[in-house]
Write a protein that holds these residues in place. Structure first.
Motif, mmCIF file in Angstrom:
data_model
loop_
_atom_site.group_PDB
_atom_site.id
_atom_site.type_symbol
_atom_site.label_atom_id
_atom_site.label_comp_id
_atom_site.label_asym_id
_atom_site.label_seq_id
_atom_site.Cartn_x
_atom_site.Cartn_y
_atom_site.Cartn_z
ATOM 1 N N HIS A 240 0.808 -1.216 0.000
ATOM 2 C CA HIS A 240 0.000 0.000 0.000
ATOM 3 C C HIS A 240 0.847 1.275 0.000
ATOM 4 N N GLU B 48 2.022 3.751 -2.091
ATOM 5 C CA GLU B 48 1.750 4.234 -3.448
ATOM 6 C C GLU B 48 2.858 5.124 -3.993
ATOM 7 N N ILE C 241 2.187 -3.649 -9.542
ATOM 8 C CA ILE C 241 0.720 -3.583 -9.613
ATOM 9 C C ILE C 241 0.266 -3.408 -11.057
ATOM 10 N N GLN D 121 -2.083 -9.988 -1.697
ATOM 11 C CA GLN D 121 -2.246 -8.536 -1.634
ATOM 12 C C GLN D 121 -2.195 -7.925 -3.030
ATOM 13 N N THR E 54 -5.179 -5.809 -4.812
ATOM 14 C CA THR E 54 -4.893 -4.409 -5.121
ATOM 15 C C THR E 54 -5.046 -4.116 -6.608
ATOM 16 N N LYS F 29 -8.151 -3.214 -1.373
ATOM 17 C CA LYS F 29 -7.227 -2.455 -0.534
ATOM 18 C C LYS F 29 -6.526 -3.366 0.470
ATOM 19 N N CYS F 30 -5.299 -2.975 0.816
ATOM 20 C CA CYS F 30 -4.527 -3.670 1.847
ATOM 21 C C CYS F 30 -4.052 -2.654 2.871
ATOM 22 N N VAL G 3 -4.922 -8.164 3.485
ATOM 23 C CA VAL G 3 -6.023 -7.678 2.663
ATOM 24 C C VAL G 3 -7.072 -7.062 3.584
#
Length: 286
Positions: free
Chosen positions: A80, A82, A91, A112, A116, A121-122, A166
């Protein structure tokens, strides 16, 4: 006569973490997956890439379609995050895998990633790090009916190491298994015509791999509360390594509370063989 199955294995570890893992006696994640795939489907062809590396050229177009399956290993990255391009480019490739409809399978980071890339979402698990053994993974009704778990007991243990989990399933995801530590221990995600079977635990691990991970992370694991002290961690490592070297040791099996769920390759890797049978062999023979 069909040729050999071709697999692409994506080793999610960045280069700066692959070195310490190997230095502590661990097998690189991609090599572990190749070993498992060769055991489950002897003679298959396996290509290993490191998508966290900036210079890694990931296949696209026909080169991607030429693979019968894509496998994702674990990773030391944070799904997560980003702002981390080592994460975001993986991803994006998972999204391409879905759109190419090449069947995907994987462990831990893979669960995950599956979620994603499909819009779920994780997050960090508030319970901390699940490490060593994931206890009492229980199949729900969907899991008991799912082909990934043919031949698997409804409740079992698995090797594990993760602190992210997750948090929100996307549309097209089916929850298959849970335990008290993590609600999502196995999931089947259908997205944009593609399929991704993933588990939060590690069927590719053995006791040597867990001992090696612990050697590498013993100080962090102790600070996180997995061990009372470094000496406690060292005792755990010693027992794990000893059981790896002598899996028939009844006193170590008893002390660690383990059985064929994790000691027997056939039981531990049933999910992988089922994925190959259901998703890969029809593509190979078609």
């Amino acid at each position: 006569m069909p040729g050999s199955a071709r697999f692409l294995v994506l080793d999610g570890y960045p280069a700066e973490h692959r070195g310490p893992l190997a230095a502590n006696g661990g097998t690189l994640a991609g090599d572990l997956y190749e070993r498992m795939l060769q055991s489950c489907l002897p003679g298959c062809d396996v290509d290993i890439l490191f998508p966290a590396d900036a210079d890694c050229a990931l296949p696209s177009g026909q080169a991607l379609h030429d693979y019968h399956g894509i496998c994702w290993t674990g990773s030391s990255l944070t799904i997560h995050d980003e702002a981390d391009d080592r994460v975001t480019r993986q991803i994006e490739f998972a999204k391409a895998g879905y759109e190419a409809a090449v069947p995907m399978f994987g462990s831990c980071w893979a669960a995950q990633m599956a979620v994603t890339a499909a819009g779920g979402k994780c997050a960090k698990n508030p319970k901390g790090r699940e490490f060593g053994l994931a206890r009492k993974i229980a199949l729900n009704s969907a899991g008991q009916d799912h082909p990934m778990f043919r031949g698997k007991k409804p409740v079992f243990d698995g090797f594990t190491s993760h602190e992210d989990e997750v948090a929100e399933l996307p549309e097209g995801a089916v929850l298959l298994a849970s335990n008290d530590f993590s609600r999502v221990q196995a999931v089947d995600v259908s997205h944009k015509g593609g399929s991704f079977w993933a588990v939060q635990y590690h069927p590719e691990y053995d006791f040597n791999e867990v001992a090696s991970l612990c050697r590498w992370r013993r100080e962090a694991l102790t600070k996180q509360g997995n061990f009372a002290s470094l000496e406690d961690a060292d005792q755990f490592i010693g027992k794990m390594q000893a059981l790896h070297e002598n899996p028939a040791s009844s006193h170590l099996r008893w002390q660690l509370g383990v059985d064929g769920d994790v000691l027997d390759d056939g039981i531990r890797q049933e999910e992988v063989r089922n994925w190959i049978e259901v998703k890969i062999l029809p593509r190979l023979n078609g």
